[in-house]
Design an enzyme around this catalytic site. Structure first.
Site, PDB file in Angstrom:
ATOM      1  CE1 TYR A 208     -18.900  -7.008  41.122  1.00 36.85           C
ATOM      2  CE2 TYR A 208     -20.893  -8.104  40.370  1.00 36.85           C
ATOM      3  CZ  TYR A 208     -20.219  -7.355  41.317  1.00 36.85           C
ATOM      4  OH  TYR A 208     -20.875  -6.937  42.452  1.00 36.85           O
TER       5      TYR A 208
ATOM      6  CD  GLU B  52     -19.338   5.226  54.964  1.00 36.13           C
ATOM      7  OE1 GLU B  52     -19.629   5.737  53.869  1.00 36.13           O
ATOM      8  OE2 GLU B  52     -19.667   4.064  55.267  1.00 36.13           O
TER       9      GLU B  52
ATOM     10  CD  GLU C 182     -18.963  -0.589  49.675  1.00 40.35           C
ATOM     11  OE1 GLU C 182     -18.498  -0.233  50.772  1.00 40.35           O
ATOM     12  OE2 GLU C 182     -19.941  -0.033  49.144  1.00 40.35           O
TER      13      GLU C 182
ATOM     14  CG  HIS D  45     -26.413  -3.463  52.660  1.00 38.08           C
ATOM     15  ND1 HIS D  45     -26.217  -3.339  54.010  1.00 38.08           N
ATOM     16  CD2 HIS D  45     -25.423  -2.746  52.067  1.00 38.08           C
ATOM     17  CE1 HIS D  45     -25.151  -2.599  54.236  1.00 38.08           C
ATOM     18  NE2 HIS D  45     -24.643  -2.218  53.082  1.00 38.08           N
TER      19      HIS D  45
ATOM     20  NE  ARG E  71     -22.420  -2.900  46.401  1.00 35.63           N
ATOM     21  CZ  ARG E  71     -23.062  -1.801  45.990  1.00 35.63           C
ATOM     22  NH1 ARG E  71     -22.989  -0.693  46.691  1.00 35.63           N
ATOM     23  NH2 ARG E  71     -23.770  -1.827  44.885  1.00 35.63           N
TER      24      ARG E  71
HETATM   25  O1  X8Z Z   1     -22.581  -0.870  54.703  1.00 36.18           O
HETATM   26  C1  X8Z Z   1     -21.387  -0.796  54.956  1.00 36.18           C
HETATM   27  C2  X8Z Z   1     -20.705   0.561  55.000  1.00 36.18           C
HETATM   28  C3  X8Z Z   1     -21.293   1.542  54.074  1.00 36.18           C
HETATM   29  S1  X8Z Z   1     -21.068   1.146  52.407  1.00 36.18           S
HETATM   30  C4  X8Z Z   1     -20.798   1.127  56.403  1.00 36.18           C
HETATM   31  N1  X8Z Z   1     -20.676  -1.911  55.258  1.00 36.18           N
HETATM   32  C5  X8Z Z   1     -21.286  -3.232  55.258  1.00 36.18           C
HETATM   33  C6  X8Z Z   1     -22.302  -3.392  56.368  1.00 36.18           C
HETATM   34  O2  X8Z Z   1     -22.340  -2.564  57.278  1.00 36.18           O
HETATM   35  O3  X8Z Z   1     -23.060  -4.354  56.337  1.00 36.18           O
HETATM   36  C7  X8Z Z   1     -19.263  -1.962  55.555  1.00 36.18           C
HETATM   37  C8  X8Z Z   1     -18.975  -3.397  55.894  1.00 36.18           C
HETATM   38  C9  X8Z Z   1     -20.148  -4.199  55.433  1.00 36.18           C
HETATM   39 ZN    ZN Z   2     -19.093   1.399  51.843  1.00 44.72          ZN
END
Ligand code: X8Z
Ligand code: ZN
Length: 611
Positions: free
Chosen positions: A218, A379, A406, A508, A517
């Site tokens: 960062y 997206e 994001e 994630h 992020r």
């Molecule tokens: O993972 C995402 C997106 C894709 S980058 C759908 N988001 C996070 C999640 O679902 O945990 C968007 C908000 C937070």
């Molecule tokens: Zn995203």
């Protein structure tokens, strides 16, 4: 996706990769020249670009057709990329200390933010584990038993999420929650091995551990970044606390005082979402008693049988109204927009650049709901970022930082206002200004609720990567953070032997995509929104501003997208907003009327409880 160690599909993590063979570890003695450095960068970018395109194809099939074979294909190409990126990182060291033009110096710095595996076996293992965890998450299902003990139909995550969203049967919610969280321990062992390998790779590159390497991305030292995160959290915490308190009262009314205590953490299965990170599905319980609009976007989309392509086209139309290009034909041919019936895929939404030109795609199991309507705008934000920076050299084809990547689509989604919905024919009549509190509350249920979640996911991982949290304490630490920041507790007691892996039930974590992020994006999107509304000449309340169809706002945004990560992010933020710090002030301004309202509601509830 992995917005940092290339692929950049907004989700495949690869955030931290790399490798190097031992032969390149010894640096030559001769002092290098600027010309050599420039040649090295040009060659390296060409090579990494090619390997990254291959890696992206491997990852795409790995996530779209989950089988043992595609998992092997994905890890094969990921490993090749890792090898080359590691070699490049080590080779770049030779130029450290050499005075280079600004852009080249930045590229050298970016090249060295990567994992390096001195041992080819470990590199291979690392890539395999990552592909395996991604696949395991995508395939996971909860298979309840019938009352007579026979095997019942298995439920994929999407079905369980639907129950959590719509049911108010506390026992059913608990079953869904525990059913899903019982899946991740199956890959806990893989995760712990992966963490150890990843740390080795980070150390090779001079980072204390992988978490420190993440925090180094960062344009500031890792310790300064941790302090920034804490500063931002403290700034917005009073708003979260007010929302949490209000939600507690409403949940108490729904589930009763035995389930929802008056003080202390609230069980996590009651928030309408598997990870309690977004509480939108509670809106019908929480909406203001008077003045709230009865408009329901999900209902409209469902009744009209809006299909996945049409949902995507609504979003595309928003971006083209800002002066951006139409999505390429190949986007429509190659994207996955609906959940296939006959195979396992990773349904978690993601956006992918498959080459440096215009092979961009999304992978998302779209359903006609308001939530997916917002997500598809999210997206396409990634997609228009990819398309915006195609002219940048390989190493600059990325977001200014991953929070920027994001934030783009979310910024656009903030412009989905009643007047916008009316313009595109999704709402007949805009509600009057009395409905503002309802609209703000609905938005806060995703934008404010996610803040402590987004902060604590990586706080947990930083401690895991640093070794402060040991595998036997994964759940203990996860729930300690959940309680401290989110005010929530596990619906049932955790595994007494420390075998649980609740963190791994979040995509994630299983796919190793950094999460800070989203915390940054949550602040940035309000800064961007305010700046674009200003650019459009709008002066009213921010929650009623939509930049739809405004070419001036579009040009301003496009300018930033085109810069990629060619400049330190504060410069890019300054160019669009005049500010050079990420700041929660814009978010707080936006929700100011809601905060006043929540405080009044909470005071009344507290007074009633005392009686
Ligand atoms: O993972 C995402 C997106 C894709 S980058 C759908 N988001 C996070 C999640 O679902 O945990 C968007 C908000 C937070
Ligand atoms: Zn995203």
């Amino acid at each position: 996706m992995p917005v940092s160690s290339k692929i950049i599909s907004t989700l495949f993590a690869l955030s931290a990769m790399t490798a190097a063979s031992t032969t390149v570890l010894a640096a030559p003695a001769k002092k290098p020249t600027v010309a050599e450095a420039e040649r090295f960068l040009a060659d390296t970018e060409e090579r990494l670009n090619k390997l990254n395109n291959e890696q992206a194809k491997g990852a795409w099939v790995g996530s779209n057709f989950i089988t043992d074979d595609t998992e092997a294909i994905a890890s094969f190409f990921a490993e090749r990329y890792l090898t080359a990126a590691g070699e490049a990182a080590i080779a770049a060291r030779r130029f450290n200390g050499l005075k280079l033009p600004e852009a080249s110096a930045r590229k050298m710095m970016l090249l060295q933010q990567t994992l390096v595996f001195a041992d080819a076996k470990e590199r291979e293992q690392y890539a395999q584990l990552q592909a395996a965890m991604n696949g395991a998450y995508g395939k996971a299902k909860y298979c309840p038993k019938n009352a007579d003990g026979t095997a019942g139909a298995c439920m994929p995550l999407g079905e369980m999420e639907k129950v959590l969203a719509n049911s108010r049967d506390e026992a059913k919610l608990k079953e869904m929650w525990t059913g899903w969280h019982a899946q991740s321990p199956a890959y806990k062992q893989k995760y712990t091995e992966y963490v150890a390998l990843s740390n080795k790779g980070a150390k090779q590159m001079g980072f204390a551990d992988t978490g420190a390497m993440w925090r180094a991305q960062y344009d500031m030292p890792p310790e300064a970044f941790s302090a920034e995160m804490e500063r931002l959290w403290q700034q917005v915490k009073p708003l979260y606390d007010a929302l949490h308190t209000y939600t507690r009262y409403k949940l108490r009314q729904t589930y009763g005082p035995d389930v929802v205590p008056l003080t202390g953490p609230i069980p996590a299965h009651l928030f309408g979402n598997m990870w309690s990170q977004s509480w939108n599905n509670l809106y019908p319980l929480l909406k203001p008693a008077t003045g709230a609009s009865s408009f329901d976007l999900s209902k409209v989309l469902e009744e009209r049988k809006t299909d996945a392509k049409q949902m995507t086209q609504y979003a595309e139309r928003f971006y083209t109204s800002l002066g951006m290009q139409k999505l390429p034909e190949t986007f429509w041919e190659r994207s996955l927009l609906t959940k296939p019936r006959d195979r396992d895929v990773v349904c978690h939404a993601s956006a992918w650049p498959l080459n440096e030109k215009d092979d961009v795609r999304i992978k998302m199991c779209i359903t006609p709901t308001a939530e997916d309507f917002t997500t598809i705008h999210h997206e396409l934000g990634h997609i228009y970022y990819f398309l915006g920076y195609t002219k940048q050299p390989y190493l600059f084809r990325n977001g200014a930082n991953d929070g920027f990547h994001e934030a783009i689509g979310d910024t656009i989604a903030l412009s989905i206002t009643p007047s916008y919905l009316q313009k595109v024919g999704l709402m007949d009549q805009a509600p009057d200004a009395n409905a503002d509190i309802g609209q703000l509350l609905e938005r806060a249920l995703s934008k404010v609720a996610i803040l402590p979640f987004a902060y604590s996911v990586d706080k947990w991982r930083w401690d895991v990567y640093s070794g402060k949290t040991k595998p036997a304490d994964y759940d203990k630490s996860w729930w300690q953070l959940r309680e401290q920041y989110m005010g929530m507790k596990r619906p049932v007691a955790a595994d007494a032997n420390g075998a649980g892996f609740d963190a791994g039930a979040k995509y994630h974590v299983a796919a190793d995509v950094p999460y800070a992020r989203y915390f940054l994006a949550d602040m940035l999107q309000f800064q961007f929104h305010r700046a674009l509304c200003r650019e459009a000449g709008y002066t009213g309340p921010l929650h009623r501003c939509s930049v739809y169809d405004n070419a001036k706002a579009g040009a301003k945004l496009q300018q930033m997208l085109a810069m990629g990560t060619s400049k330190p992010w504060p410069e890019e933020l300054k160019a669009i907003s005049g500010e050079d710090k990420i700041d929660g002030g814009a978010l707080l301004d936006y929700f100011a009327p809601l905060k006043t309202w929540l405080d009044t509601q909470n005071a009344a509830f507290a007074a009633a409880e005392k009686k």
